[in-house]
Scaffold this motif. Sequence first.
Motif, PDB file in Angstrom:
ATOM      1  N   GLN A 165       0.800  -2.445  -6.392  1.00 57.85           N
ATOM      2  CA  GLN A 165       0.563  -1.199  -5.661  1.00 57.85           C
ATOM      3  C   GLN A 165      -0.386  -0.262  -6.407  1.00 57.85           C
ATOM      4  OE1 GLN A 165       3.756  -2.401  -6.176  1.00 57.85           O
ATOM      5  NE2 GLN A 165       4.953  -2.250  -4.287  1.00 57.85           N
ATOM      6  N   PHE A 166      -0.228  -0.177  -7.745  1.00 58.79           N
ATOM      7  CA  PHE A 166      -1.116   0.708  -8.507  1.00 58.79           C
ATOM      8  C   PHE A 166      -2.532   0.137  -8.552  1.00 58.79           C
ATOM      9  CE2 PHE A 166      -3.059   2.456 -12.345  1.00 58.79           C
ATOM     10  CZ  PHE A 166      -2.809   3.804 -12.187  1.00 58.79           C
ATOM     11  N   VAL A 167      -2.657  -1.177  -8.673  1.00 55.96           N
ATOM     12  CA  VAL A 167      -3.978  -1.813  -8.657  1.00 55.96           C
ATOM     13  C   VAL A 167      -4.682  -1.512  -7.337  1.00 55.96           C
ATOM     14  CG1 VAL A 167      -5.223  -4.005  -8.817  1.00 55.96           C
ATOM     15  CG2 VAL A 167      -3.182  -3.630 -10.209  1.00 55.96           C
ATOM     16  N   ARG A 227       4.832   7.053  -4.221  1.00 56.96           N
ATOM     17  CA  ARG A 227       4.235   6.267  -5.301  1.00 56.96           C
ATOM     18  C   ARG A 227       2.716   6.348  -5.269  1.00 56.96           C
ATOM     19  NH1 ARG A 227       7.503   0.579  -6.241  1.00 56.96           N
ATOM     20  NH2 ARG A 227       9.628   1.377  -6.012  1.00 56.96           N
ATOM     21  N   ASN A 228       2.137   6.332  -4.071  1.00 50.43           N
ATOM     22  CA  ASN A 228       0.683   6.429  -3.967  1.00 50.43           C
ATOM     23  C   ASN A 228       0.177   7.791  -4.440  1.00 50.43           C
ATOM     24  OD1 ASN A 228       0.177   3.827  -3.026  1.00 50.43           O
ATOM     25  ND2 ASN A 228       0.486   4.388  -0.882  1.00 50.43           N
ATOM     26  N   GLN A 245       9.418  -3.768  -2.808  1.00 47.20           N
ATOM     27  CA  GLN A 245       8.654  -3.630  -1.573  1.00 47.20           C
ATOM     28  C   GLN A 245       8.916  -2.250  -0.956  1.00 47.20           C
ATOM     29  OE1 GLN A 245       8.054  -7.290   0.881  1.00 47.20           O
ATOM     30  NE2 GLN A 245       9.850  -8.050  -0.198  1.00 47.20           N
ATOM     31  N   PRO A 246       8.412  -1.193  -1.581  1.00 47.10           N
ATOM     32  CA  PRO A 246       8.651   0.149  -1.046  1.00 47.10           C
ATOM     33  C   PRO A 246       7.942   0.333   0.292  1.00 47.10           C
ATOM     34  CG  PRO A 246       6.958   0.223  -2.738  1.00 47.10           C
ATOM     35  CD  PRO A 246       7.517  -1.186  -2.749  1.00 47.10           C
ATOM     36  N   ALA A 247       8.485   1.234   1.092  1.00 42.12           N
ATOM     37  CA  ALA A 247       7.886   1.522   2.394  1.00 42.12           C
ATOM     38  C   ALA A 247       8.115   2.989   2.717  1.00 42.12           C
ATOM     39  CB  ALA A 247       8.503   0.626   3.472  1.00 42.12           C
ATOM     40  N   GLY A 248       7.445   3.479   3.732  1.00 48.07           N
ATOM     41  CA  GLY A 248       7.671   4.829   4.217  1.00 48.07           C
ATOM     42  C   GLY A 248       7.404   5.899   3.178  1.00 48.07           C
ATOM     43  N   ARG A 249       8.344   6.842   3.066  1.00 45.18           N
ATOM     44  CA  ARG A 249       8.162   7.989   2.175  1.00 45.18           C
ATOM     45  C   ARG A 249       8.084   7.571   0.713  1.00 45.18           C
ATOM     46  NH1 ARG A 249      12.505  12.509   3.598  1.00 45.18           N
ATOM     47  NH2 ARG A 249      11.349  13.536   1.909  1.00 45.18           N
TER      48      ARG A 249
END
Length: 262
Positions: A81-83, A48-49, A39-43
């Motif tokens: 997230q990639f989807v 990743r995006n 569950q990544p967040a922030g930076r």
Amino acid sequence: MLAEGPLQRCPDCGQLVSQASAARYQETMSQFNQADFNQPAGRELERRNQVARRRLRRIAALLGKPPQSIRLVDVGCSRGQFVAAAAALGFNAEGVEPAPKIAAAARSTGLVVHQGLLEDLGFPDATFDALTLFEVVEHLRRPQDLLRECLRVLKPGGVLVISTGNTASWTVGVMGARWDYFDMTRDGGHISFFNPASLRKLAASSGFEIARIETARVRFHDKAATPRPRYLAGKLLAELLNAPARLLGRGHDMVAYLRHPP
């Protein structure tokens, strides 16, 4: 020396394989089905995006198609997230995820995610224009089986993208067994370790052509285990070496773009 014993090395291509037992493998793989996993967040989420958008643009360029005409599946998609990034750019994107809890979490956000293994889902031949395997092949003792299934469900001319660690990197040359990618406690289920030569061999034996292989990033110290002045000096040196590492294939992050022969 790793906790599981010395890595076995292929004398031809340098592929490394763990001697971990089946019980140890299953134990460490359980982390991927925990409710709080990934569950990544922030930076970190934005990083990743950014990576996802860069890879998606490369896929569209290799296919020579607009995103709206590309059907893409991310295998081992985790929370999706990639989807989601692909869908935001207009791709017809879906995911495959074997961990039931994480697949359900991805579907709860409105994404199309199939729970199970790609080999068991029975997609028709030539279903997808593009397929991605991010941090997947290192979990497999027989990655060729999965790649052959990828070839079957890809359209002729389709693109497969694989990301994994690079054991021919300067990072591994300096850190050796201290590289966290080798640590099954921190990175569960890592049992197959690739370099550009072994990845090329895997691709060829599975029926794929190589479009390009890229590597990036250098690291010499584990932040938590290194005195701050030494860590900062190593980080500065690593940043200076990032560009030549990319040029020479010596970064520890490796991405391969493969094609299904037309």
